[in-house]
Each structure stands twice: as C-alpha cells, then as structure tokens.
Design an enzyme around this catalytic site. Structure first.
Site, PDB file in Angstrom:
ATOM      1  N   LYS A 155       0.896  -1.220  -0.281  1.00 42.32           N
ATOM      2  CA  LYS A 155      -0.448  -0.523   0.131  1.00 42.32           C
ATOM      3  C   LYS A 155       0.768   0.898   0.170  1.00 42.32           C
ATOM      4  CE  LYS A 155      -3.278   2.263   2.520  1.00 42.32           C
ATOM      5  NZ  LYS A 155      -4.677   2.482   3.170  1.00 42.32           N
TER       6      LYS A 155
ATOM      7  N   TYR B 154     -14.765   1.303  -7.929  1.00 40.17           N
ATOM      8  CA  TYR B 154     -15.860   2.607  -7.218  1.00 40.17           C
ATOM      9  C   TYR B 154     -16.942   1.806  -9.115  1.00 40.17           C
ATOM     10  CZ  TYR B 154     -13.799   3.235  -3.463  1.00 40.17           C
ATOM     11  OH  TYR B 154     -12.916   3.491  -2.357  1.00 40.17           O
TER      12      TYR B 154
ATOM     13  N   ARG C  54     -11.501   9.438   1.492  1.00 39.34           N
ATOM     14  CA  ARG C  54     -10.796  10.633   3.057  1.00 39.34           C
ATOM     15  C   ARG C  54     -11.675  11.196   2.784  1.00 39.34           C
ATOM     16  NH1 ARG C  54      -4.128  11.344   2.702  1.00 39.34           N
ATOM     17  NH2 ARG C  54      -3.939   8.847   2.741  1.00 39.34           N
TER      18      ARG C  54
ATOM     19  N   GLU D 165       7.543  -6.833   1.660  1.00 41.83           N
ATOM     20  CA  GLU D 165       6.072  -6.908   2.193  1.00 41.83           C
ATOM     21  C   GLU D 165       5.352  -8.074   2.069  1.00 41.83           C
ATOM     22  OE1 GLU D 165       4.552  -4.676   4.433  1.00 41.83           O
ATOM     23  OE2 GLU D 165       6.385  -2.435   4.896  1.00 41.83           O
TER      24      GLU D 165
ATOM     25  N   SER E 297     -10.082   5.316  -4.900  1.00 46.45           N
ATOM     26  CA  SER E 297     -10.857   6.469  -5.219  1.00 46.45           C
ATOM     27  C   SER E 297     -10.750   7.756  -6.109  1.00 46.45           C
ATOM     28  CB  SER E 297     -11.557   7.150  -3.769  1.00 46.45           C
ATOM     29  OG  SER E 297     -10.004   7.608  -3.156  1.00 46.45           O
TER      30      SER E 297
ATOM     31  N   LYS F  10      -2.497  -1.021  -3.663  1.00 45.81           N
ATOM     32  CA  LYS F  10      -3.128  -0.715  -3.647  1.00 45.81           C
ATOM     33  C   LYS F  10      -2.334   0.920  -3.592  1.00 45.81           C
ATOM     34  CE  LYS F  10      -6.169   1.925  -0.717  1.00 45.81           C
ATOM     35  NZ  LYS F  10      -6.285   2.171   1.067  1.00 45.81           N
TER      36      LYS F  10
HETATM   37  C1  PBG Z   1      -7.461   3.632   5.596  1.00 47.24           C
HETATM   38  C2  PBG Z   1      -7.965   3.154   3.422  1.00 47.24           C
HETATM   39  C3  PBG Z   1      -7.500   3.969   2.631  1.00 47.24           C
HETATM   40  C4  PBG Z   1      -7.700   3.887   1.918  1.00 47.24           C
HETATM   41  C5  PBG Z   1      -8.766   2.294   2.000  1.00 47.24           C
HETATM   42  N1  PBG Z   1      -8.654   1.963   3.777  1.00 47.24           N
HETATM   43  C6  PBG Z   1      -7.513   5.783   3.170  1.00 47.24           C
HETATM   44  C7  PBG Z   1      -5.624   5.527   3.498  1.00 47.24           C
HETATM   45  O1  PBG Z   1      -5.158   5.302   3.488  1.00 47.24           O
HETATM   46  O2  PBG Z   1      -5.719   7.053   3.692  1.00 47.24           O
HETATM   47  C8  PBG Z   1      -8.432   4.452   0.341  1.00 47.24           C
HETATM   48  C9  PBG Z   1      -9.180   3.542  -0.801  1.00 47.24           C
HETATM   49  C10 PBG Z   1      -9.786   4.457  -1.590  1.00 47.24           C
HETATM   50  O3  PBG Z   1      -9.166   5.982  -1.834  1.00 47.24           O
HETATM   51  O4  PBG Z   1      -9.775   4.524  -2.760  1.00 47.24           O
HETATM   52  N2  PBG Z   1      -6.535   2.869   6.043  1.00 47.24           N
END
Ligand code: PBG
Length: 323
Positions: free
Chosen positions: A194, A312, A204, A232, A273, A247
C-alpha cells in the site's frame, strides 16, 4: 511475410477465441460506505455515483448488485467526529453501527462475502491509521487496537479482514488473535503493498478521515519502490495472509505483476477512489468514453495478474457485462 499477427484479429469470433484475459463480475469487490442512521443515501461529491448509505437503504442496493453477480463487498464506516478518539475505541464498541450493519447484512444475505477495513483512521481523532504519540505513529502500540477491531468484526460475522494500516507485524498479530478466539475460518486479505499515494483523496472525503497533521509516509510505502513490495509480501505471506493486495492499482500494475509471479496466493488490486474520480470527471466532460475506459482499466489489472479487483466501477461494469 510468413507471420501476420493480424490474421488472429480478423473477426470478432477469432479475436474472442484467442483472447488471453477474461474478466467477469465474479472478480469484482465493491467498496461501500456506511453511515449511521436511517433513510440516508448521500452522494460523495468527489466520488460521484458513490454514496454513504444507511443500512435500510443499503440492503436493497446490495440485492440489486448481487443480481448483477457482484458477491463481495468491502465495507467502510463514516463515523461522526464526536465518536472519534486517540485510541479508536468506537471501532470495537458494543454499539458500533458498522458492526451491527455487518450482522444485519450477513443475516439478510447469508451467501454474500463481506470484507472489512482494519485501520484506526475512520475512528481516530488524529486521522492516522496507527496510534499517535508526540506526533509519531507508534507501531507496536497500535497492534492491540487492530486486534480488538478485527476480533469485533469477526464476532459480527465478517468473512475477510482487510488490514489497511501498514503497521509491521499486524497480519501475524491479527491471525493469532482470530485463531485463539476460534475464528480460524475468517480470512485475511492484507493491504500488502500500500503506497503513500495522491489517489486516496475522495475516499478521505467520504469518511472525513484525512490525517489532522503530517502524512502517512512513515507507514505507507514510497511509490518509488518495487523490491520493498516483495519484502512486504514475504512478511504478510509468512504471517498468514490468505490474499495479498496491491494499492493503488493503475500506477502499480508492475507491482501486481511481480507479486503474481512470486507468490502462490491470490493477488488483488485496489482501483482506488482517485483513480476512479479521474475517469468520472473526464467522462462527464465528454473527454472519453466511460464504458470503454472502465473496461480497459479493469482488464489491464487482470492482465497484470490480479485475481480480484476492488473498484468503485463494480456496479457500472457488472451492468455493462450484462448487456
Ligand atoms: C484507510 C484506507 C484508505 C483507503 C482504504 N483504506 C485511505 C488511506 O490510507 O488514507 C483508500 C481507498 C481509496 O482511496 O479508494 N486506511
């Protein structure tokens, strides 16, 4: 010319016969935002076509999506600010509406697959994924909180735990907690690679969960790094992750590919997103064809090696597949 690759493209039937990558609704995981209350369906302004749902409104929506063949959903809670604290205690509280919603959904649709998010940020007054002390995100102090959150979700009936926090050692710690409490059948899909990305903005907004200070670079990965993703993945695999997630997805297709080549567990991709928001915005302006763009994007993730894709676009794409 003896070799003419165009011969294998000369008709739709031949093109389909030699098509290397398939994608269906069974590969989709649909992220859903939940809100406490009744009769709520609030559109997220930076993520059009996506909503914060109250459970009563969500149930018929889930039913409609399941009819399109989407069986797996990743659930995220939009928590009121007054319930947030430094220890994210609401995340495992008896009265947590998210846990009640999970119970209700599993009761209503026993065949559905529900995934959770495990990280402190939606519940934290600091807006960070881990416990903050003197401006630092403390790793080992965060683990017991993630364990409590995971256990509460397992007790509510979640099928897959999704640790998204990027603390070291959390997969092993959560696995052990689940196992000693008898939840050996609850899976873990770890957010393995991630990255500290610019593409999480609309998410967010949806949860009002942006960090109150600083950024997430001491725990989320540097976008410049690929070998570190393998490290990881090795750790998460050894600690007992059932599936490994990359991600975001679109800027990280090489990471999906390298994990796919090196690990014999399912690899998933989170089409986040901001990646979806770009497409919504361009399509709205008439700058690209929405249906063709989302098909090509999701196909590229499968071609890179993703088994499942969190996106999405899930409902729109499943609708398109039915046509
Ligand atoms: C929270 C989390 C996030 C996302 C999924 N779980 C945001 C972040 O790490 O700040 C992002 C998902 C998206 O942008 O669609 N830990």
């Amino acid at each position: 010319m003896h070799i003419r690759p165009r011969r294998n493209r000369k008709s739709a039937a031949i093109r389909q016969m030699v098509e290397e990558t398939k994608i269906g609704a069974e590969h989709l995981i649909y992220p859903i935002f939940l809100k406490d209350g009744k009769n709520i369906k609030e559109e997220i302004s930076s993520l059009p076509k996506n909503y914060r749902w109250s459970i009563d409104q969500l149930l018929p929506e889930l039913e409609a999506c399941m009819k399109l063949g989407i069986m797996t959903y990743d659930m995220f809670p939009a928590v009121d600010d007054h319930l947030k604290d430094t220890l994210a205690t609401y995340s495992y509280a008896e009265e947590n509406f998210y846990l009640h919603a999970i119970r209700k959904i599993k009761e209503t649709f026993p065949e559905i697959v529900l995934m959770s998010d495990v990280a402190m940020d939606p519940y934290s007054s600091d807006g960070h994924d881990g416990f903050v002390s003197n401006g630092r995100i403390l790793n080992d102090e965060t683990l017991p909180i993630l364990n409590k959150m995971s256990l509460a979700q397992a007790q509510a009936g979640i099928d897959i735990i999704g640790p998204s926090d990027m603390m070291d050692g959390r997969v092993g710690s959560i696995r052990e907690t689940l196992d000693i409490n008898g939840f050996t059948d609850v899976s873990i899909m770890s957010y393995t690679a991630k990255y500290a990305s610019a593409f999480y903005g609309p998410f967010r907004d949806a949860l009002n969960s942006a960090p109150k200070h600083g950024d997430k670079k001491t725990y989320q990965m540097n976008p410049a790094n690929k070998r570190e993703a393998i490290l990881e993945a090795e750790l998460d695999f050894e600690e007992g992750a059932d599936m490994l997630m990359v991600k975001p997805a679109l800027c990280y297709l090489d990471i999906i590919h390298v994990l796919r080549e090196n690990f014999n567990v399912p690899i998933t991709a989170y089409n986040v997103s901001g990646e979806c928001a770009m497409v919504y915005a361009a399509a709205e302006k008439g700058w690209l064809n929405y249906d063709m763009a989302i098909s090509e994007i999701l196909l590229s993730m499968r071609r890179a090696g993703a088994d499942g894709i969190l996106t999405y676009f899930a409902k729109d794409f499943a609708t398109l597949l039915k046509k």
